[in-house]
Design a protein around this motif. Structure first.
Motif: not given
Ligand code: HXC
Length: 262
Positions: A24, A27, A65, A67-68, A108, A111-112, A134-135, A138, A142, A168
């Motif tokens: 993941a 995450a 990458a 938060a989950d 990467y 976000g979190g 990137p929050e 979605l 943050p 990014r």
């Molecule tokens: C859960 C995640 C994840 C995440 C990636 N994965 N990021 N799972 N939470 N944040 C998982 C994918 O679902 C995928 O699982 C596997 O990891 C590989 O990722 P891919 O997307 O297939 O890889 P790629 O195409 O190379 O893209 C990489 C990436 C992209 C650019 C980093 O994964 C991405 O944009 N991730 C999300 C980044 C994001 O938006 N982060 C902010 C989250 S919000 P499978 O099972 O399909 O193989 C946040 C808020 C914090 O952080 C505060 C909360 C209170």
């Protein structure tokens, strides 16, 4: 999950905390955040035997990458607030450790993930690294301290631009903005460089370094007078330490200091 996702290893004066959920992209789920907090709280007992910590992500593609996102889909707003609090507690545990923590980013840090790196004392990264908040893409903002610590790291205007756009940035912009302290060609060089920095820090008084960290953390964002008082109080305390006596005596006797950490 059930599986532990945070691993702690000791390598001499250096502790290495690894976030190990490569499938993941490391995450941060609620349980990973709890493990991270516990790991850093426990490491406090090992200072000054350990003099610094490297925080790394497993797998070679990501530091973290974010938060989950999958786990967030089922949360109520109240549960989301609890998740945010958990992230803040993990960040607080990193900041409370009385020894420097170096985020070692290889891939990467989004976000979190970037927010956890920002809670560390400094960020080292490979050339292949990517950073962002990137929050807003979605419909989120943050939640693990990004609105607080990113402006401190890169200035308010750059932080707003990153948080509003969600774009990014690569290593050049990360270095230029002061987000990343030093870059490396590959992961091995990154870890060697971070270890070397801990070794360099370890030649100094552990008490003084720990106190300097506490003052820097406590003074951050405070009004000048408050921050100055915190520094004056800690400077006074430094004069009560054996390390201060030893450091000054060693200088005057033209020899290397032998710091006992008291
Ligand atoms: C859960 C995640 C994840 C995440 C990636 N994965 N990021 N799972 N939470 N944040 C998982 C994918 O679902 C995928 O699982 C596997 O990891 C590989 O990722 P891919 O997307 O297939 O890889 P790629 O195409 O190379 O893209 C990489 C990436 C992209 C650019 C980093 O994964 C991405 O944009 N991730 C999300 C980044 C994001 O938006 N982060 C902010 C989250 S919000 P499978 O099972 O399909 O193989 C946040 C808020 C914090 O952080 C505060 C909360 C209170």
């Amino acid at each position: 999950d059930g599986e532990r996702a945070v691993r702690v290893e000791r390598d001499g004066k250096v502790a290495i905390v690894t976030i190990d959920r490569p499938a993941a992209l490391n995450a941060l789920s609620a349980s990973v955040l709890g493990e991270l907090e516990a790991a850093f709280l426990a490491l406090a007992d090992d200072v000054p035997a350990i003099r610094g910590v490297l925080l790394v992500g497993e797998g070679g593609r990501a530091f973290v990458a974010g938060a989950d996102i999958r786990a967030m889909t089922s949360l109520s707003p109240e549960e989301a607030a609890a998740l945010s609090r958990r992230g803040h507690r993990a960040a607080a545990a990193i900041e409370a450790l009385p020894a420097p923590v170096i985020a070692c980013v290889d891939g990467y840090a989004l976000g979190g993930g970037l927010e956890m790196a920002l809670a560390c004392d400094l960020i080292y990264a490979t050339d292949a690294s990517t950073f962002g908040q990137p929050e807003v893409k979605l419909g989120l903002i943050p939640g693990f301290g990004g609105t607080v610590r990113l402006p401190r790291a890169v200035g308010l205007a750059r932080a707003k631009e990153l948080i509003y756009s969600g774009r990014r940035i690569g290593i050049d912009e990360a270095l230029d903005s002061g987000l990343v302290a030093r870059s490396f060609t590959d992961r091995a060089a990154l870890l060697d460089g971070a270890r070397a920095t801990v070794e360099l820090i370890a030649t100094n008084s552990p008490t003084a370094v720990g106190t300097a960290k506490r003052v820097l953390v406590e003074a951050a964002g405070r009004p000048t007078e408050v921050a100055s008082d915190i520094e004056v109080g800690a400077f006074e305390d430094a004069f009560r330490t054996e390390d201060m006596q030893e450091g000054v005596a060693a200088f005057l006797e033209k020899r290397e200091p032998r710091f006992g950490g008291a």
